[in-house]
Motif scaffolding. Sequence first.
Motif, short mmCIF file in Angstrom:
data_model
loop_
_atom_site.label_atom_id
_atom_site.label_comp_id
_atom_site.label_asym_id
_atom_site.label_seq_id
_atom_site.Cartn_x
_atom_site.Cartn_y
_atom_site.Cartn_z
N VAL A 99 37.60 43.95 38.56
CA VAL A 99 38.92 43.72 39.15
C VAL A 99 38.95 44.17 40.61
O VAL A 99 39.47 43.48 41.49
N THR A 159 38.32 46.02 34.32
CA THR A 159 38.88 47.01 35.24
C THR A 159 37.98 48.25 35.29
O THR A 159 37.66 48.75 36.37
N THR A 218 45.32 38.59 33.68
CA THR A 218 44.17 38.91 34.51
C THR A 218 44.59 39.29 35.92
O THR A 218 44.03 40.23 36.53
N ILE A 222 40.71 42.87 29.85
CA ILE A 222 41.13 43.31 31.19
C ILE A 222 40.81 44.78 31.39
O ILE A 222 40.40 45.21 32.48
N VAL A 252 44.57 42.68 39.34
CA VAL A 252 43.92 42.22 40.57
C VAL A 252 44.87 42.41 41.75
O VAL A 252 44.48 42.89 42.82
#
Length: 426
Positions: free
Chosen positions: A300, A295, A341, A291, A345
């Motif tokens: 993201v 990112t 995840t 992640i 987001v």
Amino acid sequence: MIPAAVLFVLTYVLMMTFGKYRPIIALASGLVYVLTGMLPVSELPGSLDFNVLLMIGGTMGIVRLFIDSRMPERLADLIMKRVPNVRWAAVGLSLFAGLISAFVDNVATVLMVAPVAVAVCRKLKTNPVPFIICIAVSSNLQGAATLVGDTTAIMLGSALHMSFADFFWYHGRPAIFFAVELGAVLSALIIFFLFRREKAPISQSGPLTEVTDYVPTVLLVGTIALLICASFAPESWNLPAETNGILCCAMLAVGLMTGFARQKRPDAVTRPLKAIDFETLVLLVGLFLMIGGITHTGVVGALAALLAKLGGGSVFRMYTIVVWASVLISAFIDNIPYVATMIPVIAGLAAQMGCDPTPLYFGLLSGATLGGNITPIGASANIAAIGILRREGYEVPNSDFFRIGIPFTLSAMIPAYLYIWMVYGI
């Protein structure tokens, strides 16, 4: 950005295909992000949520001590002595499993309560399958009720810097705990209806299970009390971000020391430590790295922009998409990687839409938690419950699970969906 997105999707496919090796796949993928520079080494400390890792590890160890003390069986015995028939036993055991699961891992809850239900059904010569399914889905429901109820709750609480008390009262309003309990009341009525023909009486005779050690119970209650106290600590104290995790691990250390002092055996220490699910911890480390990589590379942000476009500028529409997509997705895949995840987001999504992210976050947690109740493979607690039944010689057809799981999920999710929007969305 494209290589990072492709690697992320490929990792998900591999984790779904080779479930047994999921932690290794996630960690390997996370290391690829680091080694290729998609996640700079300088951002590693910020990507790894040590508070989550410490809380999960410490809580799992304490739960093992709690189970070994036989206190859960004693509590179940007390419940069984106070219910008149099988119908109320099903409701009582389900509510009891939910209560335990608000503070203990869902799988551990099933492992505690299911054997009691099997024993009761054996004495009454009734089918234990619906009993165990109700216990599993009730455990999943309550996982979102408190900060320590489930891995997903711990992850969300850490990301939002939520205290234990924040799950009850957040930003001056009643929080997600009450959404969960509203669903629990209505789902209990569903269980009561499903067992409407089970009216055979239950024998009230028999001794209560003897508790071997009351220290784990004190430790579990003490851990909850310390988490509550820490949530009221003034900001001027400058407590570290890992405070909750440190408290959980410290209480586990106390339990290990007292257990060794009492039993004078090495396994008093090694047994609880072996109960810590290190595979889950490795999985989370890999997910945190993945992640962090998507990112940093902008994946993201792009996904948040896409969701904002689907929402059409309507926060309510976006909230609805998040909730019911979470229910559907979590019915088939593990909710831990999904929630991990979606947390960043939703942060990006709320920033783009200029709205309060609270209903989106709470909708994510409730949908992802309850969606696992739709199918037998949607949650680890379901898999554990079915495994117990198979060892007892019972097969669980999908139709039997759907008959309970689908109405249970809808009866719990619909009021929670409405409640969260009415409290935080309007």
